[in-house]
Design an enzyme around this catalytic site. Structure first.
Site, PDB file in Angstrom:
ATOM      1  N   GLY A 235      27.144   2.312  -9.523  1.00 48.97           N
ATOM      2  CA  GLY A 235      28.450   1.672  -9.661  1.00 48.97           C
ATOM      3  C   GLY A 235      28.903   1.070  -8.346  1.00 48.97           C
ATOM      4  O   GLY A 235      29.335  -0.058  -8.284  1.00 48.97           O
ATOM      5  N   PHE A 236      28.806   1.868  -7.274  1.00 49.95           N
ATOM      6  CA  PHE A 236      29.185   1.420  -5.932  1.00 49.95           C
ATOM      7  C   PHE A 236      30.607   0.885  -5.888  1.00 49.95           C
ATOM      8  O   PHE A 236      30.917  -0.014  -5.114  1.00 49.95           O
ATOM      9  CB  PHE A 236      28.184   0.383  -5.402  1.00 49.95           C
ATOM     10  N   GLY A 506      34.885  12.784  -5.260  1.00 48.70           N
ATOM     11  CA  GLY A 506      34.548  13.474  -6.498  1.00 48.70           C
ATOM     12  C   GLY A 506      34.275  14.952  -6.300  1.00 48.70           C
ATOM     13  O   GLY A 506      34.907  15.817  -6.920  1.00 48.70           O
ATOM     14  N   LEU A 584      26.087  20.342   0.365  1.00 44.77           N
ATOM     15  CA  LEU A 584      25.975  21.230  -0.793  1.00 44.77           C
ATOM     16  C   LEU A 584      24.575  21.232  -1.385  1.00 44.77           C
ATOM     17  O   LEU A 584      24.131  22.231  -1.949  1.00 44.77           O
ATOM     18  CB  LEU A 584      26.997  20.811  -1.858  1.00 44.77           C
ATOM     19  N   ASN A 585      23.910  20.094  -1.288  1.00 44.54           N
ATOM     20  CA  ASN A 585      22.545  20.012  -1.806  1.00 44.54           C
ATOM     21  C   ASN A 585      21.781  19.000  -0.957  1.00 44.54           C
ATOM     22  O   ASN A 585      22.004  17.788  -1.066  1.00 44.54           O
ATOM     23  CB  ASN A 585      22.562  19.578  -3.279  1.00 44.54           C
ATOM     24  N   LYS A 655      32.803  17.779   2.984  1.00 43.49           N
ATOM     25  CA  LYS A 655      33.447  16.462   2.958  1.00 43.49           C
ATOM     26  C   LYS A 655      32.624  15.520   2.072  1.00 43.49           C
ATOM     27  O   LYS A 655      31.475  15.809   1.763  1.00 43.49           O
ATOM     28  CB  LYS A 655      33.517  15.891   4.371  1.00 43.49           C
ATOM     29  N   GLY A 656      33.231  14.423   1.717  1.00 48.99           N
ATOM     30  CA  GLY A 656      32.526  13.450   0.884  1.00 48.99           C
ATOM     31  C   GLY A 656      31.411  12.760   1.650  1.00 48.99           C
ATOM     32  O   GLY A 656      31.517  12.536   2.850  1.00 48.99           O
ATOM     33  N   GLU A 659      29.793   7.524   0.799  1.00 50.08           N
ATOM     34  CA  GLU A 659      30.040   6.200   1.359  1.00 50.08           C
ATOM     35  C   GLU A 659      29.720   6.063   2.839  1.00 50.08           C
ATOM     36  O   GLU A 659      29.454   4.972   3.325  1.00 50.08           O
ATOM     37  CB  GLU A 659      31.491   5.792   1.060  1.00 50.08           C
TER      38      GLU A 659
END
Lengths: 696, 343
Positions: A235-236, A506, A584-585, A655-656, A659
């Site tokens: 999607g970006f 997310g 996380l992964n 953190k995210g 991006e």
């Protein structure tokens, strides 16, 4: 500060839970949803950039055997809301940009729909259009806010005085190109209207935001609409908000009650209908003392939006917090043009907004004779310069240092254009990256004990990012159980509401909601629940922290090689080091970082939606002509990260990461090309014609 | 997109008869170009005749020491042929520089040179194009011209409204190599079989930009013949493009060089990405033949060839850069051949 979950499943490089289905081709994407006897849509698009429709002849299309409906502004249903002009499809004869939807043909096959669309004859009263962005466009204006709600202009201190007091001033204009997101899976949907309710299988970054928009536009209750999206082929940002195609397929379905209807945009159509990143023009000044300390920083951004709907990319925002400066000014001005509607593109704001400043830092380093890494270290702020808040964690300097170590930066000869290996001029470059750590306001997760396992439901989205895999890891640690005992279900509005997969928020948002739900579940039912026990948690019940500035940081390193004869650029090495809280992964995270960096390389060298202002259209509107980086363009791509746990951002300490990989990469490439050749390319993409005349 | 009849006849002769009998019929080879054009509405035939399984898929030795390549041989197969790699490396390299693996597996030797010239406006039926719609004008003039011609075009800014204006380029890499190698085209047409020099297959737009080649309706390419050319053992293809793979040439150079001491005994030179046809650089060849094999002489030859080049202005900076780029690429390619380097 929050009590971090004990990481047992989190941090493991578990394989993707959806990997087998995807590899075997059994994961169904929106357009492939198996339905009984589907009909197919093909949009009719405007061939003028501005004007008014004076006539639509649908006779030939309707006469085709197999054409079921031809919808235009003359016969389409009136929408309940036209507040969002991008979604006010077929509501008026006015044309706001070339390629705008002016009709749709629905037929028994996709070929017939396309043939029918070709046969629709639309006549226009064409008006003069204005679609070329220039730095001094007479219509430039200051938007009220920039995406999503940042201040348009921020001025701190006495910029003029600090510039005057600077020993060195670097003052240049930088530019980034118009670029289109171009996910592999086009914008596509299957829709079924049964006369009172709608089921929409849509390729979207958020089933709930998608449903909300559809309900608003069509005046439906949420109970009447189900949106389903288990898998997304990228999607970006371009599937973060619904575009005209979603309204169009819904309209077509409502015109044929009981008949499932499919619509997939063609690649060419995606260049007018699915959003894009505005071109940006960045006038930048950096004034510094001889020792490299920045006295003044100004960044005045000019970019475009569409005449019918404003989207103001927040390009100047990262410069407000990245480095120290005694005085600073960042501004945004927009020209509203007769162009398609711009929207989110991976790291809106940060991505283009770290190009000019990070190349300017390289230029300043050269002017001062200071190593580019050292210059950044000297200007690393102890607190957020904009708000004065302490950082929740800021390890940019560590990223730069570790990257330098891994990349082999030590002993680098700073002189440009002096290294030659065979036919190649060789250089290296670096740039910093940043991305805010954000959590959305609304998301709910349910946890239920079912047949000895824990089922977690939340309407989240996996765009290929890894949510299918990572959310179970969070749930397992929040519940204190083995990850194999957790099943997470996402991608359906039948599950509790979830926020958009956007802004790298997310995992932070949904994971926090899941952790609350797990806490509630354990609070209610203890560790020995009965079948059917169920609890719910909302993200706004999670601990929040307003005291800290929360950002992820990173640094990218690039080796560029430029063919001395032709100016062709290759990047044999691309290395990033990131500080993004707990990873996380590692498997899915590496994919995100490497994907982002490769997309940044693509932005640096290739991606360029060439605007033809004579007709008001992207000239190179397919993947043969719009170049996206391919394997052969890049050699060794590496992503590394620091061991960082940020206790202020969420209970995962994470953190995210979706991006930040793209941010900074293009500047690092341009800096490396300069180091290789001595040619400073301030306008993206860095193509060979911009280097050729300066080569030996 | 428009419906069409589809035929798969049993023989080459039958295929030629079927196409000849229907004025708006086309042959289908690998389909890598035609199928796109069918979808886009650029090609609107009434009848599509599939010849993929009809022409030869063999590459055979000819009596004089050359090769005869059946039209149905795929680009991948020809690139992998040991004889081609040894005796005509320029051709193998050109084939491998084109498209991507999947497309090369589909594309045929007969069809590849017949792909249409490339132009974003030709591909977009909502814009003016004399090639697609004779007399409608040329939207490319002053538009996005990065991939457009600088050779064989009349002026730096041709008349966009004139019916004969076309500044598109031929995109085939293979064709550039074939032009350099003096290949021969075997054709079966309504009047029977004939051959023609590959260099005469493609045509400049002239007064009819709609025609890319000299072939008549119903003419089917059945084979391509490579004459023996010992000097081609030292030959190379240099393609310069915007990304490292899967992109059309900005410019390309196919070259074979025979050097005797410091003197150029013979040379073959063809250019791609610069004209409506694969451009055989005869002027440069004349300048080079018998002259010194020096970088200076190579550059002088390139400049002689490009003396009449016409940069096309455009919205993204135009394509004027192609002239220095070509000069540099020709010079470098010949230099590398002199030094024995092959890439």
């Amino acid at each position: 500060m929050t009590d971090l979950l004990e990481p047992r499943a989190m941090g493991r490089d578990l394989v993707r839970r959806d990997g087998v289905q995807k590899v075997r081709g059994t994961a169904t994407y929106a357009y492939e949803t198996p339905v009984e006897s589907p009909a197919f849509c093909h949009p009719v698009q405007a061939t003028v950039a501005r004007g008014r429709i004076t006539g639509i002849d649908t006779e030939a299309a309707e006469a085709l055997d197999g054409v079921l409906a031809v919808l235009t502004s003359e016969n389409a249903e009136r929408l309940a809301s036209t507040d969002d002009a991008e979604l006010a499809v077929l509501q008026s004869p006015d044309v706001a940009f070339r390629g705008q939807v002016v009709g749709v043909v629905v037929a028994e096959t996709s070929e017939l729909a396309r043939q029918g669309a070709d046969l629709v004859v639309v006549t226009y009263a064409e008006q003069e259009h204005d679609s070329a962005l220039t730095v001094d466009h007479p219509g430039l204006y200051a938007p009220e806010k920039v995406n999503p709600s940042y201040d348009t202009d921020v001025v701190q201190g006495d910029v003029d005085a600090e510039l005057a007091a600077s020993a060195v001033v670097v003052s240049h204009t930088y530019a980034t190109a118009m670029v289109h997101n171009n996910p592999l899976e086009p914008h596509a949907s299957t829709a079924l209207w049964d006369g009172s309710s709608l089921t929409l299988w849509d390729s979207t970054q958020g089933v709930h935001p998608d449903r909300k928009a559809v309900c608003t536009v069509f005046g439906l209750e949420e109970e009447q609409v189900r949106v389903v999206c288990p898998y997304v082929g990228g999607g970006f940002g371009s599937k973060g908000t619904p575009h005209a195609n979603v309204v169009l397929v819904t309209m077509a379905a409502r015109a044929l009650p009981g008949r499932p209807v499919k619509l997939a945009l063609t690649r060419q159509q995606m260049f007018s209908l699915a959003g894009y990143r505005t071109p940006t023009i960045q006038r930048m000044q950096l004034g510094a003392d001889r020792d490299g300390r920045i006295r003044a920083l100004t960044l005045d951004v000019v970019e475009q939006t569409s005449r019918i709907k404003e989207f103001a990319e927040q390009t100047g925002v990262p410069a407000r917090m990245m480095y120290t400066a005694n005085a600073r000014r960042t501004t945004h001005r927009l020209a509203a043009l007769d162009v398609p509607v711009p929207s989110w593109f991976r790291a809106p704001g940060e991505c283009p907004g770290m190009f000019g400043p990070e190349v300017a830092m390289d230029e300043l380093a050269h002017e001062l004779g200071i190593d580019p890494i050292e210059l950044r270290v000297r200007n690393d702020p102890e607190r957020d310069p904009e708000t004065g808040q302490p950082w929740s964690s800021r390890h940019l300097v560590e990223c730069l240092r570790e990257g330098a170590e891994r990349f082999g930066w030590a002993g680098r000869d700073p002189r440009p254009g002096v290294r030659r290996e065979g036919r190649w001029l060789v250089g290296t470059g670096v740039a910093s990256s940043v991305y805010p750590t954000m959590r959305q306001a609304q998301s709910t997760a349910d946890v239920r004990f079912e047949d000895g396992r824990y089922v977690v439901e939340i309407g989240a989205a996996d765009l290929g990012t890894g949510a299918w895999t990572v959310l179970p890891q969070i749930a397992a640690d929040a519940l204190g159980v083995d990850v194999d005992d957790v099943e997470v279900r996402i991608g359906d509005t039948r599950y509790p509401i979830a926020s958009v997969a956007g802004g790298s928020s997310g995992t932070n948002t949904w994971g926090s909601a899941i952790a609350v739900a797990a806490r509630e579940f354990r609070g209610k039912f203890g560790t020995d629940p009965r079948d059917g026990d169920e609890a719910s948690g909302q993200v706004d019940q999670a601990d929040t922290d307003d005291e800290h500035a929360t950002y992820a940081f990173g640094a990218q390193f690039v080796e560029a090689r430029v063919d001395v004869d032709t100016g062709e650029v290759r990047v044999p090495r691309l290395l990033g080091v990131f500080a993004c809280g707990r990873i996380l992964n590692p498997r899915t995270a590496r994919s995100q970082f490497i994907g982002g960096m490769t997309m940044g390389l693509s932005m640096a060298l290739h991606e360029n939606s060439v605007w033809d202002p004579r007709i008001g259209q992207v000239a190179n509107h397919d993947l043969a002509e719009y170049h996206v980086t391919v394997n052969a363009d890049v050699g060794d791509v590496q992503a590394h990260w620091l061991d960082e746990e940020d206790p202020y951002v969420n209970v995962m300490g994470a953190k995210g990461i979706g991006e930040i990989g793209i941010v900074g990469t293009a500047a690092a490439v341009s800096n490396a090309v300069w180091h290789a050749t001595g040619v400073r390319v301030r306008e993206l993409p860095v193509t060979l014609d911009r280097l050729l005349t300066a080569l030996p | 997109m428009k419906p069409f009849a589809f035929a798969r006849p049993g023989s080459v002769a039958e295929a030629v008869r079927e196409v000849s009998a229907e004025p708006n019929a086309v042959f289908l080879g690998g389909g890598t170009n035609l199928v796109d054009h069918l979808k886009l509405g650029v090609a609107r035939p009434d009848l599509v005749v599939d010849v993929r399984t009809l022409t030869s898929r063999e590459t055979t030795d000819t009596a004089d020491g050359g090769l005869l390549v059946g039209a149905a041989v795929s680009n991948s197969e020809l690139a992998a042929d040991r004889r081609v790699r040894e005796h005509y490396p320029v051709l193998a390299q050109a084939l491998l520089a084109g498209a991507n693996g999947q497309l090369r597996n589909l594309a045929t030797v007969g069809g590849n040179p017949l792909q249409r010239t490339r132009c974003v406006y030709f591909q977009d039926v909502t814009t003016a194009c004399n090639k697609r719609e004779p007399g409608s004008g040329c939207a490319a003039v002053g538009g996005y011209t990065r991939y457009h011609a600088v050779l064989g075009v009349p002026a730096a800014l041709p008349d966009a409204t004139a019916a004969d204006t076309c500044i598109a380029t031929h995109p085939s890499d293979m064709a550039v190599a074939l032009a350099a190698l003096d290949a021969v085209v075997h054709v079966l047409g309504p009047q029977g079989a004939r051959t023609l020099p590959f260099r005469e297959l493609h045509r400049l737009p002239g007064d009819d930009p709609s025609r890319d080649t000299v072939l008549g309706h119903g003419d089917l390419v059945t084979a391509i013949e490579l004459p023996p050319l010992p000097m081609a053992a030292r030959s190379t293809y240099r393609k310069v493009r915007d990304r490292a793979s899967y992109a059309f040439a900005l410019v390309s150079v196919a070259a074979a060089l025979d050097v005797d001491g410091d003197t150029v005994r013979d040379v073959r030179l063809a250019l791609g990405g610069v004209a409506h046809v694969p451009w055989r650089a005869t002027r440069a060849e004349e300048v080079l033949r018998g002259g010194p094999a020096t970088e200076h002489a190579f550059r002088a030859a390139a400049e002689a060839e490009l003396a009449a080049a016409q940069p096309q202005p455009g919205v993204d900076g135009g394509n004027g850069f192609k002239i220095p780029l070509l000069t540099r690429t020709i010079t470098a390619t010949l230099r590398d051949l002199t030094e024995g380097a092959t890439s």
